[in-house]
Scaffold this motif. Structure first.
Motif, PDB file in Angstrom:
ATOM      1  N   MET A  33       0.833  -1.208   0.000  1.00  0.00           N
ATOM      2  CA  MET A  33       0.000   0.000   0.000  1.00  0.00           C
ATOM      3  C   MET A  33       0.865   1.254   0.000  1.00  0.00           C
ATOM      4  O   MET A  33       0.557   2.227  -0.697  1.00  0.00           O
ATOM      5  N   ALA A  34       1.960   1.237   0.764  1.00  0.00           N
ATOM      6  CA  ALA A  34       2.880   2.377   0.778  1.00  0.00           C
ATOM      7  C   ALA A  34       3.487   2.586  -0.613  1.00  0.00           C
ATOM      8  O   ALA A  34       3.609   3.723  -1.088  1.00  0.00           O
ATOM      9  N   GLU A  35       3.845   1.489  -1.263  1.00  0.00           N
ATOM     10  CA  GLU A  35       4.397   1.574  -2.624  1.00  0.00           C
ATOM     11  C   GLU A  35       3.379   2.187  -3.580  1.00  0.00           C
ATOM     12  O   GLU A  35       3.714   3.068  -4.381  1.00  0.00           O
ATOM     13  N   GLU A  36       2.148   1.732  -3.496  1.00  0.00           N
ATOM     14  CA  GLU A  36       1.101   2.267  -4.381  1.00  0.00           C
ATOM     15  C   GLU A  36       0.817   3.731  -4.084  1.00  0.00           C
ATOM     16  O   GLU A  36       0.602   4.521  -5.000  1.00  0.00           O
ATOM     17  N   LEU A  37       0.828   4.105  -2.804  1.00  0.00           N
ATOM     18  CA  LEU A  37       0.623   5.504  -2.455  1.00  0.00           C
ATOM     19  C   LEU A  37       1.749   6.367  -3.027  1.00  0.00           C
ATOM     20  O   LEU A  37       1.511   7.480  -3.503  1.00  0.00           O
ATOM     21  N   GLY A  38       2.962   5.832  -3.035  1.00  0.00           N
ATOM     22  CA  GLY A  38       4.076   6.530  -3.671  1.00  0.00           C
ATOM     23  C   GLY A  38       3.848   6.724  -5.160  1.00  0.00           C
ATOM     24  O   GLY A  38       4.186   7.774  -5.718  1.00  0.00           O
ATOM     25  N   GLU A  39       3.253   5.730  -5.799  1.00  0.00           N
ATOM     26  CA  GLU A  39       2.949   5.843  -7.229  1.00  0.00           C
ATOM     27  C   GLU A  39       1.837   6.867  -7.469  1.00  0.00           C
ATOM     28  O   GLU A  39       1.870   7.612  -8.458  1.00  0.00           O
ATOM     29  N   ALA A  77      -5.782   7.475 -12.065  1.00  0.00           N
ATOM     30  CA  ALA A  77      -6.922   6.587 -11.809  1.00  0.00           C
ATOM     31  C   ALA A  77      -6.461   5.142 -11.651  1.00  0.00           C
ATOM     32  O   ALA A  77      -6.933   4.417 -10.773  1.00  0.00           O
ATOM     33  N   GLU A  78      -5.531   4.722 -12.490  1.00  0.00           N
ATOM     34  CA  GLU A  78      -5.026   3.343 -12.414  1.00  0.00           C
ATOM     35  C   GLU A  78      -4.306   3.093 -11.088  1.00  0.00           C
ATOM     36  O   GLU A  78      -4.499   2.049 -10.457  1.00  0.00           O
ATOM     37  N   GLU A  79      -3.503   4.045 -10.650  1.00  0.00           N
ATOM     38  CA  GLU A  79      -2.768   3.871  -9.389  1.00  0.00           C
ATOM     39  C   GLU A  79      -3.713   3.908  -8.191  1.00  0.00           C
ATOM     40  O   GLU A  79      -3.539   3.138  -7.235  1.00  0.00           O
ATOM     41  N   VAL A  80      -4.721   4.773  -8.226  1.00  0.00           N
ATOM     42  CA  VAL A  80      -5.698   4.813  -7.138  1.00  0.00           C
ATOM     43  C   VAL A  80      -6.501   3.514  -7.122  1.00  0.00           C
ATOM     44  O   VAL A  80      -6.803   2.975  -6.049  1.00  0.00           O
ATOM     45  N   ALA A  81      -6.817   2.974  -8.295  1.00  0.00           N
ATOM     46  CA  ALA A  81      -7.500   1.681  -8.363  1.00  0.00           C
ATOM     47  C   ALA A  81      -6.637   0.581  -7.756  1.00  0.00           C
ATOM     48  O   ALA A  81      -7.150  -0.280  -7.015  1.00  0.00           O
ATOM     49  N   ASP A  82      -5.343   0.598  -8.024  1.00  0.00           N
ATOM     50  CA  ASP A  82      -4.431  -0.372  -7.398  1.00  0.00           C
ATOM     51  C   ASP A  82      -4.519  -0.278  -5.875  1.00  0.00           C
ATOM     52  O   ASP A  82      -4.589  -1.291  -5.179  1.00  0.00           O
ATOM     53  N   LEU A  83      -4.515   0.948  -5.375  1.00  0.00           N
ATOM     54  CA  LEU A  83      -4.585   1.156  -3.933  1.00  0.00           C
ATOM     55  C   LEU A  83      -5.919   0.657  -3.375  1.00  0.00           C
ATOM     56  O   LEU A  83      -5.955  -0.001  -2.328  1.00  0.00           O
ATOM     57  N   LEU A  84      -7.008   0.939  -4.079  1.00  0.00           N
ATOM     58  CA  LEU A  84      -8.328   0.469  -3.643  1.00  0.00           C
ATOM     59  C   LEU A  84      -8.386  -1.055  -3.607  1.00  0.00           C
ATOM     60  O   LEU A  84      -8.904  -1.647  -2.648  1.00  0.00           O
ATOM     61  N   ILE A  85      -7.833  -1.698  -4.605  1.00  0.00           N
ATOM     62  CA  ILE A  85      -7.805  -3.164  -4.643  1.00  0.00           C
ATOM     63  C   ILE A  85      -7.017  -3.709  -3.453  1.00  0.00           C
ATOM     64  O   ILE A  85      -7.430  -4.670  -2.805  1.00  0.00           O
ATOM     65  N   LEU A  86      -5.893  -3.075  -3.137  1.00  0.00           N
ATOM     66  CA  LEU A  86      -5.106  -3.499  -1.973  1.00  0.00           C
ATOM     67  C   LEU A  86      -5.868  -3.285  -0.670  1.00  0.00           C
ATOM     68  O   LEU A  86      -5.835  -4.133   0.227  1.00  0.00           O
ATOM     69  N   VAL A  87      -6.558  -2.159  -0.551  1.00  0.00           N
ATOM     70  CA  VAL A  87      -7.333  -1.885   0.658  1.00  0.00           C
ATOM     71  C   VAL A  87      -8.454  -2.912   0.804  1.00  0.00           C
ATOM     72  O   VAL A  87      -8.665  -3.472   1.893  1.00  0.00           O
ATOM     73  N   MET A  88      -9.154  -3.185  -0.281  1.00  0.00           N
ATOM     74  CA  MET A  88     -10.225  -4.180  -0.226  1.00  0.00           C
ATOM     75  C   MET A  88      -9.649  -5.563   0.094  1.00  0.00           C
ATOM     76  O   MET A  88     -10.235  -6.323   0.864  1.00  0.00           O
ATOM     77  N   GLY A  89      -8.500  -5.880  -0.469  1.00  0.00           N
ATOM     78  CA  GLY A  89      -7.842  -7.148  -0.176  1.00  0.00           C
ATOM     79  C   GLY A  89      -7.406  -7.253   1.275  1.00  0.00           C
ATOM     80  O   GLY A  89      -7.397  -8.338   1.861  1.00  0.00           O
ATOM     81  N   THR A  90      -7.067  -6.121   1.875  1.00  0.00           N
ATOM     82  CA  THR A  90      -6.708  -6.111   3.286  1.00  0.00           C
ATOM     83  C   THR A  90      -7.920  -6.447   4.146  1.00  0.00           C
ATOM     84  O   THR A  90      -7.809  -7.186   5.125  1.00  0.00           O
ATOM     85  N   ALA A  91      -9.078  -5.950   3.765  1.00  0.00           N
ATOM     86  CA  ALA A  91     -10.308  -6.313   4.481  1.00  0.00           C
ATOM     87  C   ALA A  91     -10.569  -7.807   4.361  1.00  0.00           C
ATOM     88  O   ALA A  91     -10.989  -8.450   5.331  1.00  0.00           O
TER      89      ALA A  91
END
Length: 111
Positions: free
Chosen positions: A37-43, A58-72
């Motif tokens: 998530m830190a890596e994606e936030l850097g992107e 949008a693509e990088e924010v989507a990556d972050l959202l996918i990681l956040v949802m995966g964390t749940a």
């Protein structure tokens, strides 16, 4: 483009986890996920600071959202419920201008 519900998005992320066996292969380990998530936030930051096109942002924010949802998924909590509970708390908070920008927080004034 599909207008997906949260449940459809969550099911798609779960299918991705299952496909790659994240639970069995360390992909759901929290230290690893936080680093991702830190890596994606850097992107995301790089997109903003370097003025990249909105499509890349949008693509990088989507990556972050996918990681956040995966964390749940990995931690077995209801992110949808947590989202609405947190938003209700935020909605009750005051805002202040700090350094020329609005901030919504639990302000604790120093006496």
């Amino acid at each position: 483009m599909n207008e997906d519900s949260y449940q459809q998005m969550l099911a798609a992320v779960q299918a991705f986890h299952d496909k790659h066996r994240f639970r069995e292969t360390g992909g759901e380990e929290m230290n690893y996920r936080v680093a991702l998530m830190a890596e994606e936030l850097g992107e995301v930051s790089a997109c903003v600071t370097k003025g990249k096109p909105k499509s890349e942002l949008a693509e990088e924010v989507a990556d972050l959202l996918i990681l956040v949802m995966g964390t749940a998924i990995a931690q077995d909590f209801d992110l949808n419920k947590a989202f609405w509970e947190k938003l209700a708390k935020l909605d009750k908070r005051d805002s202040r201008m700090i350094n020329g920008r609005v901030r919504v927080s639990e302000f604790r004034d120093q006496d």
